[in-house]
Design a protein around this motif. Structure first.
Motif, PDB file in Angstrom:
ATOM      1  N   LEU A   9       0.666  -1.334   0.045  1.00  0.00           N
ATOM      2  CA  LEU A   9       0.015  -0.088  -0.045  1.00  0.00           C
ATOM      3  C   LEU A   9       1.040   1.190  -0.082  1.00  0.00           C
ATOM      4  CD1 LEU A   9      -2.642   1.380   0.378  1.00  0.00           C
ATOM      5  CD2 LEU A   9      -2.547   1.268   2.753  1.00  0.00           C
ATOM      6  N   ILE A  10       0.905   2.033  -1.138  1.00  0.00           N
ATOM      7  CA  ILE A  10       1.663   3.362  -1.221  1.00  0.00           C
ATOM      8  C   ILE A  10       0.788   4.517  -0.807  1.00  0.00           C
ATOM      9  CG2 ILE A  10       3.198   4.497  -2.749  1.00  0.00           C
ATOM     10  CD1 ILE A  10       3.532   1.863  -4.351  1.00  0.00           C
ATOM     11  N   ILE A  11       1.143   5.230   0.020  1.00  0.00           N
ATOM     12  CA  ILE A  11       0.343   6.602   0.269  1.00  0.00           C
ATOM     13  C   ILE A  11       1.178   7.633  -0.044  1.00  0.00           C
ATOM     14  CG2 ILE A  11      -0.561   7.893   2.113  1.00  0.00           C
ATOM     15  CD1 ILE A  11      -1.582   4.994   1.936  1.00  0.00           C
ATOM     16  N   GLY A  12       0.525   8.235  -1.145  1.00  0.00           N
ATOM     17  CA  GLY A  12       1.093   9.598  -1.854  1.00  0.00           C
ATOM     18  C   GLY A  12       1.403   9.140  -3.269  1.00  0.00           C
ATOM     19  N   GLN A  13       1.073   9.915  -4.228  1.00  0.00           N
ATOM     20  CA  GLN A  13       1.300   9.761  -5.554  1.00  0.00           C
ATOM     21  C   GLN A  13       2.047  11.194  -6.127  1.00  0.00           C
ATOM     22  OE1 GLN A  13      -1.009  10.566  -8.967  1.00  0.00           O
ATOM     23  NE2 GLN A  13       0.775   9.515  -9.978  1.00  0.00           N
ATOM     24  N   GLY A  14       3.085  11.507  -5.404  1.00  0.00           N
ATOM     25  CA  GLY A  14       4.048  12.423  -6.171  1.00  0.00           C
ATOM     26  C   GLY A  14       5.210  11.855  -6.607  1.00  0.00           C
ATOM     27  N   ILE A  15       6.241  12.408  -7.106  1.00  0.00           N
ATOM     28  CA  ILE A  15       7.275  11.869  -7.803  1.00  0.00           C
ATOM     29  C   ILE A  15       8.010  10.681  -7.170  1.00  0.00           C
ATOM     30  CG2 ILE A  15       9.076  13.459  -7.037  1.00  0.00           C
ATOM     31  CD1 ILE A  15       8.939  11.590 -10.470  1.00  0.00           C
ATOM     32  N   GLY A  16       8.019  10.610  -5.659  1.00  0.00           N
ATOM     33  CA  GLY A  16       8.472   9.727  -4.664  1.00  0.00           C
ATOM     34  C   GLY A  16       7.461   8.492  -4.807  1.00  0.00           C
ATOM     35  N   GLY A  17       6.151   8.328  -4.679  1.00  0.00           N
ATOM     36  CA  GLY A  17       5.274   7.263  -4.556  1.00  0.00           C
ATOM     37  C   GLY A  17       5.189   6.738  -6.119  1.00  0.00           C
ATOM     38  N   THR A  18       5.155   7.692  -7.006  1.00  0.00           N
ATOM     39  CA  THR A  18       4.873   7.143  -8.272  1.00  0.00           C
ATOM     40  C   THR A  18       6.053   6.311  -8.615  1.00  0.00           C
ATOM     41  OG1 THR A  18       3.570   8.981  -9.012  1.00  0.00           O
ATOM     42  CG2 THR A  18       4.432   8.062 -10.824  1.00  0.00           C
ATOM     43  N   SER A  19       7.335   6.836  -8.355  1.00  0.00           N
ATOM     44  CA  SER A  19       8.424   6.110  -8.775  1.00  0.00           C
ATOM     45  C   SER A  19       8.631   4.532  -8.291  1.00  0.00           C
ATOM     46  CB  SER A  19       9.716   6.907  -8.455  1.00  0.00           C
ATOM     47  OG  SER A  19       9.892   7.891  -9.156  1.00  0.00           O
ATOM     48  N   VAL A  20       8.214   4.629  -6.748  1.00  0.00           N
ATOM     49  CA  VAL A  20       8.307   3.372  -6.194  1.00  0.00           C
ATOM     50  C   VAL A  20       7.142   2.611  -7.042  1.00  0.00           C
ATOM     51  CG1 VAL A  20       7.585   2.136  -4.047  1.00  0.00           C
ATOM     52  CG2 VAL A  20       9.206   4.448  -3.982  1.00  0.00           C
ATOM     53  N   ALA A  21       5.980   3.119  -7.170  1.00  0.00           N
ATOM     54  CA  ALA A  21       5.114   2.209  -7.920  1.00  0.00           C
ATOM     55  C   ALA A  21       5.377   1.545  -9.155  1.00  0.00           C
ATOM     56  CB  ALA A  21       3.789   3.072  -8.098  1.00  0.00           C
ATOM     57  N   TRP A  22       6.151   2.368  -9.932  1.00  0.00           N
ATOM     58  CA  TRP A  22       6.587   1.857 -11.291  1.00  0.00           C
ATOM     59  C   TRP A  22       7.694   0.776 -10.928  1.00  0.00           C
ATOM     60  CZ3 TRP A  22       4.118   1.767 -15.541  1.00  0.00           C
ATOM     61  CH2 TRP A  22       3.408   2.744 -15.861  1.00  0.00           C
ATOM     62  N   HIS A  23       8.662   0.933 -10.049  1.00  0.00           N
ATOM     63  CA  HIS A  23       9.667  -0.154  -9.782  1.00  0.00           C
ATOM     64  C   HIS A  23       8.975  -1.368  -9.375  1.00  0.00           C
ATOM     65  CE1 HIS A  23      12.247   3.128 -10.418  1.00  0.00           C
ATOM     66  NE2 HIS A  23      13.282   2.129 -10.442  1.00  0.00           N
ATOM     67  N   LEU A  24       7.961  -1.256  -8.339  1.00  0.00           N
ATOM     68  CA  LEU A  24       7.108  -2.554  -7.952  1.00  0.00           C
ATOM     69  C   LEU A  24       6.419  -3.312  -9.034  1.00  0.00           C
ATOM     70  CD1 LEU A  24       5.801  -1.336  -4.616  1.00  0.00           C
ATOM     71  CD2 LEU A  24       7.534  -2.802  -4.875  1.00  0.00           C
ATOM     72  N   TYR A  25       6.037  -2.344 -10.114  1.00  0.00           N
ATOM     73  CA  TYR A  25       4.952  -2.724 -11.183  1.00  0.00           C
ATOM     74  C   TYR A  25       5.851  -3.697 -12.020  1.00  0.00           C
ATOM     75  CZ  TYR A  25       2.106  -2.560 -15.405  1.00  0.00           C
ATOM     76  OH  TYR A  25       1.400  -3.094 -16.468  1.00  0.00           O
ATOM     77  N   ASP A  26       7.200  -3.120 -12.465  1.00  0.00           N
ATOM     78  CA  ASP A  26       8.150  -3.421 -13.351  1.00  0.00           C
ATOM     79  C   ASP A  26       8.690  -4.992 -12.682  1.00  0.00           C
ATOM     80  OD1 ASP A  26       7.994  -1.889 -15.270  1.00  0.00           O
ATOM     81  OD2 ASP A  26       9.459  -0.722 -14.738  1.00  0.00           O
ATOM     82  N   LEU A  27       8.553  -5.175 -11.402  1.00  0.00           N
ATOM     83  CA  LEU A  27       8.992  -6.245 -10.817  1.00  0.00           C
ATOM     84  C   LEU A  27       8.043  -7.443 -10.525  1.00  0.00           C
ATOM     85  CD1 LEU A  27      11.426  -4.582  -7.990  1.00  0.00           C
ATOM     86  CD2 LEU A  27      12.267  -5.930  -9.809  1.00  0.00           C
ATOM     87  N   GLY A  28       6.731  -7.123 -10.971  1.00  0.00           N
ATOM     88  CA  GLY A  28       5.850  -7.743 -10.763  1.00  0.00           C
ATOM     89  C   GLY A  28       5.010  -7.918  -9.418  1.00  0.00           C
TER      90      GLY A  28
END
Length: 356
Positions: A9-28
């Protein structure tokens, strides 16, 4: 606790949260990112400039040789995935203020670590007739800007389509944590990651960290002449986002810490701008944001000292567009594979503040 519906669960969709989300997404990995579009966001105010040489003394940005190549790869891949223009590779022109500064800077370029970020082409100052550059200047390369509103909006849309984004006002009281996992609004997660920017100061899990938030203001102007694709940097920046439009910034203030643009900050920027531009301009508007800066000017990343399923990715300050992708990769490798974080960003360096 029953089986997790999502791992993170990622709280916050600024550049930090969005970057983490993309890396998690690419890691499946499975996740949901929570954003509140009604709340102010420093990521949406920021000009998104990445600059390998900063400061009055032409200092190479911390970890530039690692951060910049990775950021360009990250944003380049996202441009293709999202089918929109995000990254603008734009040189930065630094006019010399005096002959003394000219001599000092030119001497510094003898350092190979600096030289790699200086253009080999002739001084382009003569092409920039709308700025004061009586002593010439330096052209910094491997620089540019990221269109953060476009990046954040396109990422949000992509994640929404896949049920990975939730539009919601976050309240810490909605989270229930046990050793088995995290529950939020009836959904179960393995780990919560807080990436709230300035609003981390209201987060009871991490309010002991030494944030030193600073307010900044930028202006948007239309110059009286068409401008070239060079970011001008001399005390302030003048960023051309189009031939007839520029962003100008930024101020630094600590009182009051609010999101309101002020006449005083506008006057400060305009005073500096008039010493930089030869041409007139029309002021379109002003925006203010609060940067989530840190006492030692390094990000705050890692896992809570007591709760292994509560983590933070924050404190990116003024260089978030380059810090966020690189350290999101490091952070995800830490969470998933147990790889050590750089001790200069790991919140372990401040555990003594929590346990005192």
């Amino acid at each position: 606790m029953p089986q997790f519906e999502y791992e993170y669960l990622i709280i916050g969709q600024g550049i930090g949260g969005t970057s983490v989300a993309w890396h998690l997404y690419d890691l499946g990995k499975s996740f949901q990112i929570v954003g509140d579009s009604s709340m102010p966001s420093s990521s949406r105010v920021a000009a998104g400039i990445f600059n390998p040489l900063t400061g009055k003394k032409l200092v190479k940005t911390w970890l530039a040789d690692d951060l910049f190549p990775y950021a360009k790869s990250f944003y380049g891949n996202l441009q293709e995935k999202l089918a929109c223009k995000l990254m603008h590779l734009t040189p930065i022109y630094r006019p010399f203020r005096s002959i003394e500064e000219q001599n000092t800077y030119i001497a510094q370029t003898a350092d190979p670590s600096i030289r790699r970020y200086i253009a080999d082409t002739p001084d382009p100052g003569h092409e920039l007739a709308y700025i004061h550059a009586d002593f010439g200047g330096l052209e910094v390369v491997q620089s540019g800007w990221i269109d953060l509103p476009v990046l954040l909006d396109a990422s949000r849309g992509y994640f929404q389509q896949r049920n990975l984004y939730v539009e919601a006002a976050f309240d810490a009281a909605d989270i229930s944590r046990t050793e088995e996992g995290i529950e939020w609004r009836g959904k179960r997660f393995k780990t919560v990651i807080f990436s709230q920017g300035f609003f981390a100061l209201e987060n009871g899990w991490f309010d002991w960290l030494p944030f030193t938030p600073v307010k900044g203001q930028i202006l948007e102007i239309t110059p009286d002449v068409l401008v070239k694709p060079y970011i001008i940097n001399q005390g302030i920046f003048a960023l051309p986002v189009a031939e007839n439009r520029m962003k100008v910034g930024a101020t630094y203030s600590w009182d009051p810490l609010d999101w309101e643009a002020t006449e005083a900050a506008t006057a400060e920027l305009e005073s500096k701008l008039k010493g930089l531009l030869k041409t007139g301009y029309t002021l379109i508007g002003a925006q203010a944001g609060i940067r989530p800066s840190v006492r030692d000017r390094r990000p705050l990343i890692g896992v809570h000292p007591e709760f292994s399923n509560v983590a933070i990715f924050n404190g990116l300050g003024t260089k978030g567009v380059t810090l966020a992708p690189f350290f999101a990769k490091e952070f995800c490798n830490h969470l998933i594979y147990g790889k050590e974080l750089n001790p200069l960003v790991n919140i372990k360096r401040y555990f003594s503040l929590y346990f005192r």
